[in-house]
Write an enzyme that holds these catalytic residues in place. Structure first.
Site, PDB file in Angstrom:
ATOM      1  N   VAL A 108      -5.214   6.534 -70.070  1.00  0.00           N
ATOM      2  CA  VAL A 108      -5.422   7.979 -70.034  1.00  0.00           C
ATOM      3  C   VAL A 108      -5.458   8.463 -71.485  1.00  0.00           C
ATOM      4  O   VAL A 108      -4.573   8.129 -72.272  1.00  0.00           O
ATOM      5  CB  VAL A 108      -4.320   8.721 -69.256  1.00  0.00           C
ATOM      6  CG1 VAL A 108      -4.737  10.167 -69.018  1.00  0.00           C
ATOM      7  CG2 VAL A 108      -4.018   8.034 -67.932  1.00  0.00           C
ATOM      8  N   SER A 109      -6.462   9.260 -71.824  1.00  0.00           N
ATOM      9  CA  SER A 109      -6.645   9.647 -73.222  1.00  0.00           C
ATOM     10  C   SER A 109      -5.489  10.477 -73.756  1.00  0.00           C
ATOM     11  O   SER A 109      -5.000  10.235 -74.868  1.00  0.00           O
ATOM     12  CB  SER A 109      -7.957  10.409 -73.389  1.00  0.00           C
ATOM     13  OG  SER A 109      -7.971  11.590 -72.608  1.00  0.00           O
ATOM     14  N   ASP A 110      -5.037  11.495 -72.993  1.00  0.00           N
ATOM     15  CA  ASP A 110      -3.973  12.335 -73.538  1.00  0.00           C
ATOM     16  C   ASP A 110      -2.628  11.627 -73.537  1.00  0.00           C
ATOM     17  O   ASP A 110      -1.792  11.869 -74.411  1.00  0.00           O
ATOM     18  CB  ASP A 110      -3.888  13.696 -72.850  1.00  0.00           C
ATOM     19  CG  ASP A 110      -3.783  13.624 -71.342  1.00  0.00           C
ATOM     20  OD1 ASP A 110      -3.853  12.520 -70.790  1.00  0.00           O
ATOM     21  OD2 ASP A 110      -3.646  14.692 -70.713  1.00  0.00           O
ATOM     22  N   CYS A 111      -2.405  10.716 -72.597  1.00  0.00           N
ATOM     23  CA  CYS A 111      -1.186   9.899 -72.629  1.00  0.00           C
ATOM     24  C   CYS A 111      -1.194   9.003 -73.869  1.00  0.00           C
ATOM     25  O   CYS A 111      -0.170   8.827 -74.540  1.00  0.00           O
ATOM     26  CB  CYS A 111      -1.076   9.046 -71.370  1.00  0.00           C
ATOM     27  SG  CYS A 111      -0.895   9.992 -69.848  1.00  0.00           S
ATOM     28  N   GLU A 114      -0.594  11.298 -76.930  1.00  0.00           N
ATOM     29  CA  GLU A 114       0.804  11.728 -77.028  1.00  0.00           C
ATOM     30  C   GLU A 114       1.712  10.552 -77.364  1.00  0.00           C
ATOM     31  O   GLU A 114       2.707  10.702 -78.090  1.00  0.00           O
ATOM     32  CB  GLU A 114       1.248  12.400 -75.728  1.00  0.00           C
ATOM     33  CG  GLU A 114       0.479  13.675 -75.378  1.00  0.00           C
ATOM     34  CD  GLU A 114       0.607  14.769 -76.420  1.00  0.00           C
ATOM     35  OE1 GLU A 114       1.588  14.755 -77.188  1.00  0.00           O
ATOM     36  OE2 GLU A 114      -0.277  15.642 -76.466  1.00  0.00           O
TER      37      GLU A 114
END
Length: 242
Positions: A108-111, A114
């Protein structure tokens, strides 16, 4: 699991699926329950790290941060899926972080963004408090996969770059979610990407600087383009967040 059972119900591949059933299926008082993901461990951990670091309490929460740091390091996906990725139409996953654990395996890109931000923050704290920093090559792997998820419009997808046509949504089998057959650019994924790459280039200014600057610039323009007249943005709620 069903696919490998059809191929051979006695195969090792099928038997390896059996212990993981309990990650997704369980019996409650009112019947069978099912979830699409085996938790939100990585997501929760990195935001806890962000919160602690933002108020400069690394020494007071040293033991907590050390455990979180070890979890973040052990949760990074270290290899791409086996086999010919092009044949299976799979995107790369080496260097990513998932919503939950490395075993879950869904990039997952935002995971990832982050996770990278948290790893970079922790690398600034003495190892005596938070443990040894993540290896530089693994940070590079995370940057590589983040860059690979940017679309032509400058936005960043959640799972893989947009690579097909919106008319495929007619195949959507769900009754509750729209636009899930192909991946699209999302404001929160793009925002996390900008923040992570900005933090990364401050510590590693010589690594793929032109590509990183290009991604940040295009992603910024994407966010400006999709902003509503009232100044707000519409954010995606991914199915497994609900």
């Amino acid at each position: 699991m069903l696919c490998v059972w059809i191929e051979d119900p006695n195969s090792k591949a099928f038997k390896l699926h059996l212990p993981r059933i309990y990650d997704y299926l369980w019996l409650a008082e009112d019947g069978m329950k099912m979830q699409a993901c085996n938790g939100s461990q990585l997501w929760d951990t990195v935001f806890a790290v962000h919160a602690i670091m933002s108020i400069d309490l690394s020494e007071e929460f040293g033991e907590t941060l050390k455990k979180a740091h070890e979890f973040i390091k052990s949760s990074q996906v270290l290899e791409d899926c086996p086999g010919d990725l092009d044949f299976w139409h799979r995107h790369i996953s080496k260097g990513a972080w998932t919503f939950a654990t490395a075993d879950q395996g869904w990039t997952v890109s935002d995971c990832t963004a982050e996770g990278l931000k948290a790893a970079l923050l922790l690398s600034k704290v003495t190892p005596e408090i938070v443990g040894d920093p993540i290896e530089t090559r693994k940070l590079y792997d995370a940057v590589n996969i983040i860059l690979s998820l940017m679309n032509k419009d400058g936005g960043v997808s959640a799972w893989e770059p947009t690579r097909s046509y919106a008319w495929l949504e007619i195949l959507n089998p769900t009754e509750t979610f729209e636009d899930i057959i192909i991946d699209y650019s999302y404001v929160e994924c793009t925002s996390s990407t900008i923040q992570a790459l900005t933090s990364f280039k401050k510590l590693y200014p010589g690594h793929r600087r032109d590509e990183i600057d290009d991604c940040i610039n295009k992603s910024t323009r994407f966010l400006e383009k999709i902003q509503r007249d009232d100044g707000s943005w519409f954010a995606l709620i991914v199915a497994y967040f609900i």
